[in-house]
Enzyme design. Structure first.
Site, short mmCIF file in Angstrom:
data_model
loop_
_atom_site.label_atom_id
_atom_site.label_comp_id
_atom_site.label_asym_id
_atom_site.label_seq_id
_atom_site.Cartn_x
_atom_site.Cartn_y
_atom_site.Cartn_z
CD GLU A 153 77.53 71.97 119.73
OE1 GLU A 153 78.61 71.38 119.56
OE2 GLU A 153 77.32 73.15 119.37
CG HIS A 161 77.52 78.64 114.20
ND1 HIS A 161 77.22 79.72 115.00
CD2 HIS A 161 76.86 78.85 113.04
CE1 HIS A 161 76.40 80.54 114.34
NE2 HIS A 161 76.17 80.02 113.15
CD GLU A 203 79.96 81.32 115.62
OE1 GLU A 203 79.45 82.00 116.54
OE2 GLU A 203 80.36 80.16 115.80
CD GLU A 230 77.99 82.39 119.73
OE1 GLU A 230 77.08 82.02 118.97
OE2 GLU A 230 78.88 81.62 120.13
#
Length: 699
Positions: free
Chosen positions: A410, A478, A497, A503
């Site tokens: 991330e 993502h 994504e 999600e």
């Protein structure tokens, strides 16, 4: 005599200034024309009827004369191209790339700047791009705007999301073009960062349908060193105009000749199946640039991920205490941290027991306490695990169980920080045998002022793919800009994504039942999507009785998504214990393939339904997925795609009679029948439901 000469001269001039090229089947006709002021324009016909009326082309340059008028044609060239190529991973083992090409070489009379416009006309649509050859009169230049128009003939029904420079994670709106208005939307939708430039801005790919049943899709391909193109809608005139995403100081793109723009694409068909099944976007990208693709393999995985979304565990280790203290002080963990050594081994055991390839672990590394919403430069170093995550022991355990680990990075939107640490992060992955990485870009971008869809970020996403290839690693991004076929050129860019994924069902208003019937007409045209299907505990009240959120599908539809939502990287997203309670339904997830020899689009209507059958790569097994929107649906499927003379055992996973996405989403039944290529199957899909079928050859 003079009058006759004038007529002859006009005829010659018109023939020079107007050019035409048709698709191989002659269904689609592209017409190029220079208008009276030397302005480039084009129009498109389908089966003899105009679909795109005369539309202007051009580029505005910063501090230079705009390249949108005063042109004359230097030369034109036409050619035909016809080949088949084999993707490393894909929906088909071989893809046909057949088009007719027209190149119009232009020169601006005042500035002497040269610009080519290249048109490629396929049977399913057209692509065109601006080409800037090497020349004395144009070297370095800045694009301040692009004036590409798409002038339609009527007020099409459109499936659209806002033209947000920072997010594509929206549910789709279904309105007339004349009804597009971002100010009327409820934006309380779970998206953290929004940058919508105006009330009439929409994103491409834009899927549309005419009143007569003609399907038109506007998109782009091969976005490299260029910002993403959105569209501005003039609903009263049925006119769409390109909108390029700016950088922090308002410029759109920095270029040096020779260079090209991305392809602007228009798909056209009177059969919606042609849009879903098109490979035109891939075909407009460059062939694979990798010498070694042996490490690029499809993966089915589980992960420590959904349990954080539903509140069972957390990404952070110490709660509110800042991350940099974790390694310097003896701080008590909250006890809710998901990425522990013990928990990871449980997931590895489940993966090994059920034949899964990989395990993703999020929240394994220091920094999660101190990043969300803080717009901070240095949060993660992508190499330092939390004290309760023994990366060495986990790697050894996974190897013993023949399971691969998937790394998670991330970035917190801090792109410069990630690039500074990228090589060390990839070195760590190689050291512990992680073959794939999932990157994330949640939050506002750093450098500050840049957007997710700007030129700098497009270059970053492509750079990470190329750098991963140097390390022989696969990439799944993502919160990135949506793919435009770059996975053909760098097939290690295995998935992304870049749309509103599953999600959102865990903690927001979720995705409407029609959402998954639209994505194959939009987001998936550009490349595989990591949608994370397979949720079996549909209602979030299972975890907290006060929660009202839920997945807006039936359980059977969650199974069907493994077929309708193409990706060679597919996640079984729910918790292992939720699968263990329904192992009969979980069998389909275990069995379904993720790489294919062939794909058949059997039924398709955007926003309503989709039925797809796929043949497993190198095997005789087939899988079918059928999904619907919020409406109950009956359909009959002819199985003529099966091999002639071969009998199959069809295992059908379907909605129970009383199933309903809202009232009774987890009601399903399983039945088995024997079929062949002359058989028909009657399917009944509950509201928000689906059917998943595996076809196993009978020896």
């Amino acid at each position: 005599m003079k009058h006759i000469f004038s007529i002859f001269f006009v005829f010659i001039l018109c023939s020079i200034n107007a050019q035409n090229v048709k698709s191989p089947s002659n269904k689609i006709s592209l017409n190029f024309k220079l208008l009276e002021n030397g302005k480039p324009s084009y129009s498109v016909d389908y089966n003899g009827k105009t679909v795109i009326e005369e539309s202007s082309l051009g580029i505005k340059l910063k501090e230079k004369k705009a390249l949108n008028s005063d042109f004359e044609i230097l030369s034109t060239k036409t050619s035909e191209f016809n080949e088949s190529w084999k993707p490393v991973l894909g929906e088909k083992s071989s893809i046909l790339n057949h088009y007719n090409e027209l190149t119009v070489a232009l020169v601006q009379k005042e500035t002497k700047v040269k610009m080519n416009i290249i048109f490629r006309v396929f049977d399913e649509g057209i692509g065109f791009r601006y080409d800037f050859p090497k020349q004395e009169n144009l070297n370095y230049f800045i694009i301040s705007d692009e004036e590409t128009q798409f002038n339609l003939t009527e007020d099409y029904k459109a499936f659209w999301i806002p033209g947000d420079f920072d997010s594509n994670e929206y549910a789709y709106n279904e309105t007339k073009l004349s009804e597009v208005d971002n100010t009327k939307l409820d934006l309380n939708n779970g998206i953290g960062v929004k940058s919508i430039p105006g009330k009439y801005a929409v994103q491409s790919p834009l899927m549309m349908k005419s009143s007569t049943g003609l399907y038109v899709n506007i998109f782009e391909a091969a976005v490299v060193n260029y910002p993403v193109m959105h569209l501005n809608v003039d609903g009263s005139k049925f006119k769409l105009t390109s909108v390029l995403v700016p950088n922090a100081i308002g410029d759109k793109a920095y270029l040096q000749a020779p260079c090209v723009s991305p392809w602007r694409t228009i798909m056209i068909s009177n059969d919606a199946r042609d849009v879903v099944g098109s490979h035109m976007i891939l075909n407009l990208n460059e062939p694979c640039k990798l010498d070694d693709v042996s490490y690029i393999k499809p993966m089915k995985y589980i992960g420590i991920w959904w349990e954080m979304h539903v509140g069972v565990s957390t990404w952070d280790y110490t709660g509110s205490q800042v991350a940099q203290n974790v390694l310097t002080q003896s701080l008590a963990p909250t006890g809710k941290h998901g990425a522990t050594t013990e928990n990871t081994k449980k997931y590895i055991d489940f993966a090994a027991k059920n034949g899964f390839d990989g395990v993703l672990v999020e929240g394994w590394n220091v920094g999660w306490e101190d990043w969300n919403g803080n717009w901070k430069e240095e949060v993660f170093d992508f190499t330092t695990p939390y004290p309760d995550f023994d990366i060495k022991a986990i790697s050894a355990y996974a190897k013993e169980k023949n399971v691969k680990m998937i790394m998670h990075h991330e970035t917190s939107g801090s792109v410069g920080n990630y690039e500074r640490h990228l090589d060390r992060a990839f070195d760590l992955m190689k050291k512990y045998d992680y073959p794939a990485v999932k990157t994330g870009y949640v939050g506002k971008i750093i450098p500050r002022g840049e957007f997710h869809d700007g030129q700098a970020m497009v270059n970053h996403f492509n750079f990470v793919a190329k750098r991963a290839a140097d390390y022989k690693l696969m990439l799944n991004s993502h919160e990135s800009s949506r793919p435009t076929g770059y996975s053909r050129t760098y097939p290690n860019y295995i998935a992304a994504e870049a749309a509103r994924g599953n999600e959102f069902s865990g903690w927001s208003i979720g995705n409407p039942p029609s959402h998954e019937t639209i994505l194959p007409f939009t987001r998936l045209l550009g490349g595989p999507m990591d949608y994370t299907p397979g949720i079996f505990e549909i209602k979030m009240s299972y975890y907290d009785k006060n929660k009202k959120e839920q997945v807006h599908t039936t359980l059977a539809k969650q199974l069907a998504l493994y077929v309708t939502m193409y990706s060679p990287l597919q996640m079984a997203a729910d918790l292992p214990e939720n699968y263990e309670k329904r192992m009969d339904a979980f069998q389909f997830i275990k069995d379904v393939a993720v790489d294919w020899d062939d794909t058949k689009i059997l039924e398709a209507e955007p926003g309503d339904y989709l039925t797809i059958a796929r043949k497993t790569k190198g095997k005789e097994t087939w899988f079918l997925g059928a999904i619907t929107d919020e409406n109950y649906r009956k359909t009959t499927i002819v199985l003529d795609f099966l091999t002639k003379g071969q009998k199959y055992k069809a295992i059908i996973y379907e909605d129970a009679k009383d199933a309903d996405w809202k009232k009774n989403p987890m009601a399903y039944k399983i039945r088995t029948v024997e079929v062949n290529n002359k058989s028909k199957l009657n399917l009944v899909l509950a509201p928000g439901g689906g059917t998943a079928i595996s076809f196993e050859p009978i020896k």
